[in-house]
Design an enzyme around this catalytic site. Structure first.
Site, PDB file in Angstrom:
ATOM      1  N   LYS A 206      -6.126  -2.100   2.413  1.00  0.00           N
ATOM      2  CA  LYS A 206      -7.432  -2.369   3.022  1.00  0.00           C
ATOM      3  C   LYS A 206      -8.464  -2.704   1.949  1.00  0.00           C
ATOM      4  O   LYS A 206      -9.192  -3.667   2.051  1.00  0.00           O
ATOM      5  CB  LYS A 206      -7.856  -1.152   3.851  1.00  0.00           C
ATOM      6  CG  LYS A 206      -9.167  -1.330   4.559  1.00  0.00           C
ATOM      7  CD  LYS A 206      -9.509  -0.147   5.455  1.00  0.00           C
ATOM      8  CE  LYS A 206     -10.930  -0.322   5.978  1.00  0.00           C
ATOM      9  NZ  LYS A 206     -11.383   0.784   6.812  1.00  0.00           N
ATOM     10  N   GLU A 212      -2.192   3.029  -6.791  1.00  0.00           N
ATOM     11  CA  GLU A 212      -0.736   2.929  -6.628  1.00  0.00           C
ATOM     12  C   GLU A 212      -0.329   1.513  -6.244  1.00  0.00           C
ATOM     13  O   GLU A 212       0.612   0.936  -6.798  1.00  0.00           O
ATOM     14  CB  GLU A 212      -0.259   3.896  -5.525  1.00  0.00           C
ATOM     15  CG  GLU A 212      -0.449   5.360  -5.835  1.00  0.00           C
ATOM     16  CD  GLU A 212      -1.794   5.923  -5.360  1.00  0.00           C
ATOM     17  OE1 GLU A 212      -2.786   5.158  -5.302  1.00  0.00           O
ATOM     18  OE2 GLU A 212      -1.856   7.126  -5.075  1.00  0.00           O
ATOM     19  N   GLY A 266      -7.881   2.927   7.858  1.00  0.00           N
ATOM     20  CA  GLY A 266      -6.559   2.739   7.255  1.00  0.00           C
ATOM     21  C   GLY A 266      -5.432   3.323   8.107  1.00  0.00           C
ATOM     22  O   GLY A 266      -4.427   2.670   8.382  1.00  0.00           O
ATOM     23  N   ARG A 267      -5.610   4.579   8.559  1.00  0.00           N
ATOM     24  CA  ARG A 267      -4.517   5.230   9.302  1.00  0.00           C
ATOM     25  C   ARG A 267      -4.443   4.771  10.750  1.00  0.00           C
ATOM     26  O   ARG A 267      -3.590   5.244  11.509  1.00  0.00           O
ATOM     27  CB  ARG A 267      -4.663   6.755   9.205  1.00  0.00           C
ATOM     28  CG  ARG A 267      -6.010   7.289   9.634  1.00  0.00           C
ATOM     29  CD  ARG A 267      -6.191   8.737   9.197  1.00  0.00           C
ATOM     30  NE  ARG A 267      -7.543   9.227   9.410  1.00  0.00           N
ATOM     31  CZ  ARG A 267      -8.560   9.039   8.560  1.00  0.00           C
ATOM     32  NH1 ARG A 267      -8.381   8.352   7.448  1.00  0.00           N
ATOM     33  NH2 ARG A 267      -9.762   9.531   8.833  1.00  0.00           N
ATOM     34  N   GLU A 352      -5.574  13.749   7.845  1.00  0.00           N
ATOM     35  CA  GLU A 352      -6.659  13.017   7.181  1.00  0.00           C
ATOM     36  C   GLU A 352      -7.842  12.866   8.139  1.00  0.00           C
ATOM     37  O   GLU A 352      -8.991  12.772   7.711  1.00  0.00           O
ATOM     38  CB  GLU A 352      -6.157  11.632   6.703  1.00  0.00           C
ATOM     39  CG  GLU A 352      -7.007  11.024   5.608  1.00  0.00           C
ATOM     40  CD  GLU A 352      -6.347   9.842   4.913  1.00  0.00           C
ATOM     41  OE1 GLU A 352      -5.777  10.012   3.819  1.00  0.00           O
ATOM     42  OE2 GLU A 352      -6.413   8.732   5.451  1.00  0.00           O
ATOM     43  N   HIS A 383      18.952  23.222  11.664  1.00  0.00           N
ATOM     44  CA  HIS A 383      19.811  23.812  10.633  1.00  0.00           C
ATOM     45  C   HIS A 383      19.041  24.043   9.335  1.00  0.00           C
ATOM     46  O   HIS A 383      19.648  24.231   8.276  1.00  0.00           O
ATOM     47  CB  HIS A 383      21.020  22.904  10.400  1.00  0.00           C
ATOM     48  CG  HIS A 383      21.839  22.752  11.643  1.00  0.00           C
ATOM     49  ND1 HIS A 383      22.851  23.631  11.978  1.00  0.00           N
ATOM     50  CD2 HIS A 383      21.732  21.877  12.672  1.00  0.00           C
ATOM     51  CE1 HIS A 383      23.363  23.265  13.144  1.00  0.00           C
ATOM     52  NE2 HIS A 383      22.700  22.203  13.594  1.00  0.00           N
ATOM     53  N   LYS A 511      -8.741  11.412  -6.867  1.00  0.00           N
ATOM     54  CA  LYS A 511      -8.672  10.040  -7.399  1.00  0.00           C
ATOM     55  C   LYS A 511      -9.599   9.914  -8.609  1.00  0.00           C
ATOM     56  O   LYS A 511      -9.245   9.330  -9.630  1.00  0.00           O
ATOM     57  CB  LYS A 511      -9.132   9.026  -6.343  1.00  0.00           C
ATOM     58  CG  LYS A 511      -8.163   8.782  -5.213  1.00  0.00           C
ATOM     59  CD  LYS A 511      -8.720   7.683  -4.301  1.00  0.00           C
ATOM     60  CE  LYS A 511      -7.908   7.544  -3.036  1.00  0.00           C
ATOM     61  NZ  LYS A 511      -8.495   6.640  -2.058  1.00  0.00           N
TER      62      LYS A 511
END
Ligand code: F6P
Length: 547
Positions: A206, A212, A266-267, A352, A383, A511
């Site tokens: 965005k 990253e 973004g999400r 978030e 399990h 950040k």
């Protein structure tokens, strides 16, 4: 905002909780033979069963009263009207426009955004179709066989989750890859087996500034340039961003750039061009079905009565557990291996959005807010961590997700999968009393003494709540419905807690500190003076180990 009505509604719920806390969920079924019909809601072939909650009609009425006191209907109208509901960033949150397939306008600042949305949607579809058909090729004329999405958070989790979920719809001629972590192993392991001449990279960000993504994009660029020459880069990259200026600086051709807008969080962006890698993988028509599923839920969310409205009920039942029973974890267990990344996707969506400590106007919140969200596909989770869910001292409400039919898997396996899902929710609810255990052990031939000593270990308290979402199969439309249900659930809870679910300031401090530390970590000559003792000590130890 006057929250006195909300406080009163919470107090009424608290009094009600005290009244029904002793009633076991299993007993509620004995008292009401029609409980399943009365505590389940349908949306097309999807059924939301919330009968295995400690809730009566009175509970639902009180929760709906809480929603009304918090002005849920007004806030929902403001959301859909494109008002600046993201108050700290002064933006609307209009992701519903991205899945609007009708003629209905969606306005931001009085302007209908739908023409722009349709334009980008059409460009994405035609680019994806051309890549799939081999009409768009690499610099050496080779057909693309591998598409690598480079993005993180909302620019990765949704499309990566959906690509896995919808893998039966994927073109057999194309492989999709998702690289997110700044750890060079992520990109390195992905590209090791790839032929650069047949690989298309989609840089999704965005902001087009995320550390990253920028690091991975630069290394991917080098991978292409080293193998095919600098001039080939333009043919092997596409980008999705709101920052077209920054994309241009990176050197991606304008006809390979797909925009979106700051009113898309973004999400909440997988419905936008951020879905490009997914559209290339599954094709534009299944992607449109995915959008249609989201649109189905929007229509349901705005029109269904609050007490028969699935995202409203999901949100309110979450509030019931979080605020009245102080449960800080919410489990999501898809009985579907292809939904393996769905819990990770939901972690960002929910945590978030609702991991907040102040209200919209900056005051400390009066109640607990979003829970930790955690999950793994069943049956694998059974399990691993289900022991604690069955017999641990903490209770966590669970959402079970299961398809009635497999998309393409063996029906015998699928029947076992469904049986496991139902068995777990039944076991959570029913439990097994000490007397029942002792009777079973005695019937197995144990002495009374042996049975008494083993019984506590084999006893299950039960009375552990869960919801189940069951749908015909995991097709694009049902996946769209699932995603939109959780988006609106999160919104409903944010309204009750009076928090802004559309910002994420909590990710900023780390950040910022990383930007300060990166040069010190990279350059051993730099001083660690001024850092705290632990951070300085760890940097020194790393320098020692790397000597
Ligand atoms: O770290 C948080 C975040 O800002 C998310 O909200 C977002 O989805 C992600 O980073 C990636 O951001 P971008 O799409 O701008 O690269």
């Amino acid at each position: 905002m006057d929250r006195s009505e909300v406080r009163a509604a919470f107090a009424a719920l608290e009094a009600h909780r005290a009244q029904i806390a002793g009633a076991r969920i299993a007993d509620l079924f004995d008292r009401d033979p029609r409980r399943f019909e009365r505590f389940s809601v349908r949306l097309a072939d999807m059924l939301f069963d919330y009968s295995k909650h400690k809730a009566t009609s009175a509970t639902i009425q009180l929760l709906v009263a809480l929603a009304r006191a918090a002005k849920l209907e007004e806030r929902r109208a403001a959301l859909f009207a494109g008002e600046k509901v993201n108050v700290t960033e002064r933006r609307p949150a209009l992701h519903m426009a991205l899945r609007n397939l009708t003629d209905r306008p969606f306005c931001v600042d009085g302007r209908d955004v739908m023409p722009d949305v349709r334009d980008v949607r059409a460009r994405v579809a035609s680019f994806a179709q051309a890549v799939r058909a081999g009409a768009i090729r690499g610099a050496r004329g080779e057909v693309f066989t591998d598409v690598v999405n480079i993005g993180i958070g909302g620019s990765d989790l949704g499309p990566a989750m959906a690509a896995r979920a919808l893998s039966p719809y994927m073109s057999p001629k194309l492989r999709g890859h998702f690289v997110s972590n700044v750890d060079g192993a992520d990109l390195g392991d992905t590209i090791r087996s790839l032929d650069p001449a047949r690989t298309l990279f989609v840089v999704s960000s965005k902001t087009f500034t995320t550390q990253e993504t920028m690091a991975n994009a630069a290394s991917a660029r080098k991978f292409v340039a080293d193998a095919l020459g600098e001039a080939a880069v333009a043919d092997h990259f596409a980008a999705v961003s709101t920052r077209l200026d920054k994309v241009a600086e990176f050197g991606i051709r304008p006809d390979r750039v797909f925009g979106f807008w700051d009113w898309v969080g973004g999400r909440y962006s997988m419905w936008s061009a951020i879905g490009l890698s997914l559209v290339i993988a599954i094709g534009p028509e299944p992607f449109e079905e995915f959008l249609r599923g989201g649109q189905d839920v929007d229509e349901h969310f705005v029109s269904a009565p609050l007490d028969a409205n699935i995202p409203v009920l999901m949100g309110l039942l979450g509030v019931w557990r979080r605020n009245m029973f102080a449960e800080s974890v919410h489990l999501v267990i898809p009985y579907d291996q292809r939904l393996a990344r769905f819990p990770a996707y939901l972690q960002q969506l929910d945590m978030e959005s609702n991991g907040k400590h102040v209200t919209r106007d900056g005051a400390p919140v009066a109640t607990a807010t979003g829970p930790f969200v955690f999950g793994e596909p069943g049956t694998n989770g059974q399990h691993a961590f289900f022991q604690l869910l069955h017999q641990g001292v903490n209770v966590a409400p669970i959402d079970f997700l299961v398809a009635a039919e497999p998309t393409d898997a063996d029906p015998v396996h699928h029947a076992l999968l469904v049986a496991n899902c139902l068995a777990q929710s039944e076991a959570m609810m029913r439990g097994r009393s000490r007397a029942e255990v002792q009777a079973i052990l005695k019937a197995q031939g144990l002495s009374a003494e042996e049975a008494a000593s083993l019984a506590p270990h084999k006893t299950f308290a039960g009375d552990r709540p869960s919801s189940t979402l069951m749908y015909r199969r995991l097709d694009p439309r049902n996946l769209g419905r699932l995603v939109a249900l959780y988006e609106h659930k999160v919104f409903v809870q944010s309204v009750i807690w009076d928090i802004n679910p559309f910002d994420q300031w909590g990710v900023e401090l780390g950040k910022e500190l990383c930007n300060r530390l990166a040069p010190i970590v990279q350059d051993p000559a730099r001083t660690t003076e001024g850092l705290d003792g632990s951070t300085a000590g760890l940097i020194a130890w790393r320098r020692h180990l790397s000597r």
